[in-house]
Write a protein that holds these residues in place. Structure first.
Motif, PDB file in Angstrom:
ATOM      1  N   ALA A 119       0.833  -1.208   0.000  1.00 44.18           N
ATOM      2  CA  ALA A 119       0.000   0.000   0.000  1.00 44.18           C
ATOM      3  C   ALA A 119       0.869   1.259   0.000  1.00 44.18           C
ATOM      4  O   ALA A 119       0.571   2.231  -0.724  1.00 44.18           O
ATOM      5  CB  ALA A 119      -0.937  -0.011   1.204  1.00 44.18           C
ATOM      6  N   MET A 120       1.952   1.247   0.785  1.00 41.94           N
ATOM      7  CA  MET A 120       2.861   2.403   0.814  1.00 41.94           C
ATOM      8  C   MET A 120       3.551   2.593  -0.544  1.00 41.94           C
ATOM      9  O   MET A 120       3.698   3.720  -1.022  1.00 41.94           O
ATOM     10  CB  MET A 120       3.918   2.218   1.908  1.00 41.94           C
ATOM     11  N   GLU A 121       3.935   1.488  -1.157  1.00 41.35           N
ATOM     12  CA  GLU A 121       4.601   1.585  -2.462  1.00 41.35           C
ATOM     13  C   GLU A 121       3.644   2.068  -3.552  1.00 41.35           C
ATOM     14  O   GLU A 121       4.046   2.788  -4.456  1.00 41.35           O
ATOM     15  CB  GLU A 121       5.241   0.246  -2.858  1.00 41.35           C
ATOM     16  N   HIS A 122       2.367   1.661  -3.451  1.00 37.80           N
ATOM     17  CA  HIS A 122       1.382   2.186  -4.407  1.00 37.80           C
ATOM     18  C   HIS A 122       1.247   3.698  -4.253  1.00 37.80           C
ATOM     19  O   HIS A 122       1.148   4.432  -5.250  1.00 37.80           O
ATOM     20  CB  HIS A 122       0.021   1.513  -4.215  1.00 37.80           C
ATOM     21  N   ALA A 123       1.236   4.175  -3.001  1.00 36.16           N
ATOM     22  CA  ALA A 123       1.170   5.620  -2.758  1.00 36.16           C
ATOM     23  C   ALA A 123       2.411   6.312  -3.321  1.00 36.16           C
ATOM     24  O   ALA A 123       2.315   7.394  -3.933  1.00 36.16           O
ATOM     25  CB  ALA A 123       1.023   5.892  -1.266  1.00 36.16           C
ATOM     26  N   ASN A 124       3.590   5.690  -3.148  1.00 39.12           N
ATOM     27  CA  ASN A 124       4.822   6.257  -3.701  1.00 39.12           C
ATOM     28  C   ASN A 124       4.783   6.285  -5.227  1.00 39.12           C
ATOM     29  O   ASN A 124       5.238   7.233  -5.856  1.00 39.12           O
ATOM     30  CB  ASN A 124       6.043   5.464  -3.238  1.00 39.12           C
ATOM     31  N   LEU A 125       4.224   5.243  -5.819  1.00 38.29           N
ATOM     32  CA  LEU A 125       4.118   5.171  -7.273  1.00 38.29           C
ATOM     33  C   LEU A 125       3.214   6.279  -7.808  1.00 38.29           C
ATOM     34  O   LEU A 125       3.521   6.909  -8.824  1.00 38.29           O
ATOM     35  CB  LEU A 125       3.594   3.790  -7.683  1.00 38.29           C
ATOM     36  N   ILE A 126       2.115   6.529  -7.094  1.00 40.56           N
ATOM     37  CA  ILE A 126       1.210   7.614  -7.513  1.00 40.56           C
ATOM     38  C   ILE A 126       1.929   8.955  -7.413  1.00 40.56           C
ATOM     39  O   ILE A 126       1.761   9.827  -8.267  1.00 40.56           O
ATOM     40  CB  ILE A 126      -0.083   7.584  -6.675  1.00 40.56           C
TER      41      ILE A 126
END
Length: 197
Positions: A119-126
């Motif tokens: 979930a944190m990496e998805h936020a970073n990707l966004i």
């Protein structure tokens, strides 16, 4: 026996020099070279054109040759990435690939901790890629609007449509030019007076 280059000097020695320059463990030669290279990197930040940077660097250090000044600049570019040499596209691509790799690695495990990391990496990707715009720019937007040039002459305002202006015949454009500039053409004598003034 060859001397080790400044790049091969151990990080701890340079760190000790930076933290306590009065008790520097660097040799006098390396100390002088480090100071010149740091100065060269600052010059490059303000003057990215190498020829100008070399001239400024030689003014700061008049006892070095032109070839040594170029070598100091090359060393500064290698040691200190500046705004002008940093490859943002490569960095962004590396960052996206690294985030995706982390997501794939965490996806293979079924732990709760890895789900939070995903979930944190998805936020970073966004953050890196950015949100999808709500409305994409319309490539035909300029065709939907009319653009005008306002011409003011002797308190008279003339509104000229740009789309119609390009379609006017040459005689109409000349008439428009006469209307704007007062309808009088200058003579050769007037042109000579203007050129001499």
């Amino acid at each position: 026996m060859s001397r080790p280059a400044l790049e091969e000097t151990k990080f701890e020695l340079i760190k000790a020099h930076v933290l306590d320059p009065d008790n520097s463990p660097l040799s006098a030669e390396k100390y002088e070279l480090l100071e010149r290279v740091i100065s060269a990197s600052k010059v490059l930040d303000k003057n990215p054109i190498q020829k100008q940077a070399v001239a400024i660097h030689q003014q700061k250090y008049p006892n070095i040759s032109r070839s040594q000044a170029y070598e100091d600049l090359r060393l500064a570019v290698r040691l200190f990435n500046t705004l002008h040499t940093f490859d943002y596209d490569m960095w962004r691509t590396w960052l996206i690939n690294d985030i995706v790799q982390n997501i794939l690695t965490c996806r293979n495990t079924k732990s709760e901790k890895d789900r939070r990391i995903i979930a944190m990496e998805h936020a970073n990707l966004i953050k890196v890629i950015g949100e999808k715009p709500e409305e994409l720019p319309d490539p035909k937007r300029t065709e939907k609007h009319q653009f005008y040039i306002l011409i003011q002459n002797n308190n008279q305002q003339l509104k000229v449509d740009l789309n119609n202006l390009k379609d006017l015949p040459i005689s109409a454009l000349q008439e428009l030019s006469r209307a704007i500039y007062g309808g009088t053409e200058i003579t050769e004598a007037d042109a000579e007076v203007i050129m001499k003034s």
